[in-house]
Design an enzyme around this catalytic site. Sequence first.
Site, PDB file in Angstrom:
ATOM      1  N   LYS A 242       0.857  -1.200   0.000  1.00 24.10           N
ATOM      2  CA  LYS A 242       0.000   0.000   0.000  1.00 24.10           C
ATOM      3  C   LYS A 242       0.888   1.243   0.000  1.00 24.10           C
ATOM      4  O   LYS A 242       1.804   1.358   0.803  1.00 24.10           O
ATOM      5  CB  LYS A 242      -0.901  -0.017   1.236  1.00 24.10           C
TER       6      LYS A 242
ATOM      7  N   ASP B  60      -3.536   4.346  -1.590  1.00 25.15           N
ATOM      8  CA  ASP B  60      -4.427   4.751  -0.492  1.00 25.15           C
ATOM      9  C   ASP B  60      -4.325   6.260  -0.278  1.00 25.15           C
ATOM     10  O   ASP B  60      -3.657   6.723   0.637  1.00 25.15           O
ATOM     11  CB  ASP B  60      -4.015   3.973   0.769  1.00 25.15           C
TER      12      ASP B  60
ATOM     13  N   LYS C 271      -7.264   8.084  -0.294  1.00 31.63           N
ATOM     14  CA  LYS C 271      -8.576   8.427   0.298  1.00 31.63           C
ATOM     15  C   LYS C 271      -9.131   9.714  -0.289  1.00 31.63           C
ATOM     16  O   LYS C 271      -9.345  10.694   0.427  1.00 31.63           O
ATOM     17  CB  LYS C 271      -8.456   8.579   1.820  1.00 31.63           C
TER      18      LYS C 271
ATOM     19  N   ASP D 158     -13.398  14.808  -2.470  1.00 35.86           N
ATOM     20  CA  ASP D 158     -13.458  16.122  -3.118  1.00 35.86           C
ATOM     21  C   ASP D 158     -14.736  16.158  -3.964  1.00 35.86           C
ATOM     22  O   ASP D 158     -15.552  15.231  -3.880  1.00 35.86           O
ATOM     23  CB  ASP D 158     -12.185  16.289  -3.983  1.00 35.86           C
TER      24      ASP D 158
ATOM     25  N   THR E 126     -10.264   3.708  11.235  1.00 32.30           N
ATOM     26  CA  THR E 126     -10.190   2.767  12.363  1.00 32.30           C
ATOM     27  C   THR E 126      -9.512   3.371  13.595  1.00 32.30           C
ATOM     28  O   THR E 126      -9.484   2.761  14.662  1.00 32.30           O
ATOM     29  CB  THR E 126      -9.445   1.474  11.955  1.00 32.30           C
TER      30      THR E 126
ATOM     31  N   ARG F 208       2.466  -1.229  11.186  1.00 31.61           N
ATOM     32  CA  ARG F 208       3.524  -1.195  12.195  1.00 31.61           C
ATOM     33  C   ARG F 208       3.909  -2.562  12.772  1.00 31.61           C
ATOM     34  O   ARG F 208       5.092  -2.791  13.023  1.00 31.61           O
ATOM     35  CB  ARG F 208       3.162  -0.162  13.267  1.00 31.61           C
TER      36      ARG F 208
HETATM   37  O1  C5P Z   1       0.502   0.727  11.162  1.00 28.47           O
HETATM   38  P1  C5P Z   1      -0.928   0.329  10.999  1.00 28.47           P
HETATM   39  O2  C5P Z   1      -1.144  -1.165  10.980  1.00 28.47           O
HETATM   40  O3  C5P Z   1      -1.859   1.058  11.949  1.00 28.47           O
HETATM   41  O4  C5P Z   1      -1.287   0.852   9.530  1.00 28.47           O
HETATM   42  C1  C5P Z   1      -2.594   0.961   9.059  1.00 28.47           C
HETATM   43  C2  C5P Z   1      -2.576   1.563   7.689  1.00 28.47           C
HETATM   44  O5  C5P Z   1      -3.901   1.582   7.185  1.00 28.47           O
HETATM   45  C3  C5P Z   1      -2.065   3.004   7.634  1.00 28.47           C
HETATM   46  O6  C5P Z   1      -1.315   3.119   6.425  1.00 28.47           O
HETATM   47  C4  C5P Z   1      -3.314   3.853   7.533  1.00 28.47           C
HETATM   48  O7  C5P Z   1      -3.115   5.008   6.748  1.00 28.47           O
HETATM   49  C5  C5P Z   1      -4.283   2.902   6.839  1.00 28.47           C
HETATM   50  N1  C5P Z   1      -5.710   3.095   7.100  1.00 28.47           N
HETATM   51  C6  C5P Z   1      -6.271   3.051   8.363  1.00 28.47           C
HETATM   52  N2  C5P Z   1      -7.622   3.248   8.543  1.00 28.47           N
HETATM   53  C7  C5P Z   1      -8.402   3.440   7.501  1.00 28.47           C
HETATM   54  C8  C5P Z   1      -7.837   3.463   6.217  1.00 28.47           C
HETATM   55  C9  C5P Z   1      -6.479   3.257   6.054  1.00 28.47           C
HETATM   56  O8  C5P Z   1      -5.553   2.837   9.351  1.00 28.47           O
HETATM   57  N3  C5P Z   1      -9.699   3.556   7.660  1.00 28.47           N
END
Ligand code: C5P
Length: 227
Positions: free
Chosen positions: A31, A58, A60, A63, A117, A206
Amino acid sequence: MNSPIIIPLDLEYDEAIKLAELFDPKSCRLKVGSQLFTSSGPRVIKDLQSLGFDIFLDLKFHDIPNTVSQAVKVAADLGVWMVNVHVSGGSSMLESARKALNSCRNPPLLIGVTMLTSLSNEDVKEIGIPDISEKVMQLALLAKSNGLDGIVCSPREVKVIKELCGKEFIAVTPGIRTKKMNDDQSRVSSPKEAINNGSDFLVIGRPIIESSNPLKSLNQILDDIEL
Ligand code: C5P
């Protein structure tokens, strides 16, 4: 193997390429989000694709309909596998994005972000939303009725969304944690729980990219979900 794991490269260009080179494109997709795309632009997508990876762009988009439809078309021209827009942009925006992609030769999957989330029920009250789960369901139905291929949501919400929108409607779930981490994600689940709930794709950042051995961490997750 058709891996459900998507690894977000929330890094700068050199680190992102170095990390990608550790993985096998059969074990995960990658991603590219705002940090990497803002610092590196489309070249990073080309370079990751040339390593054999499917790319989820990603950004998002949120607009007016004309701007979003042009943006998703440009994403399709980059040959990405998945692209996303905020469902709260409303029906006209979603419909324009759908139409724009329908006119492309190789359209990416079009996915709608419901509620981030990182947001808890308390956080959303501040922005005038009384109940996060109800809002997610409402946005999922709006995405479905405007022809989107699926949504991004918390792994905890997938079961109900699949009941409402059907099994084929794709659920992409960030908020995956292999152990407790004190960070910005709030509606989280383990990889196994997410798969058992019916998640189609797990975005795991992470726990993999900050691990001392990212490949080992990915393989442990694949073992855990029995792939
Ligand atoms: O590090 P982590 O597992 O929290 O990464 C989650 C990834 O998913 C990040 O790149 C974040 O931008 C993305 N994301 C998210 N929630 C969303 C959409 C995308 O955490 N609703």
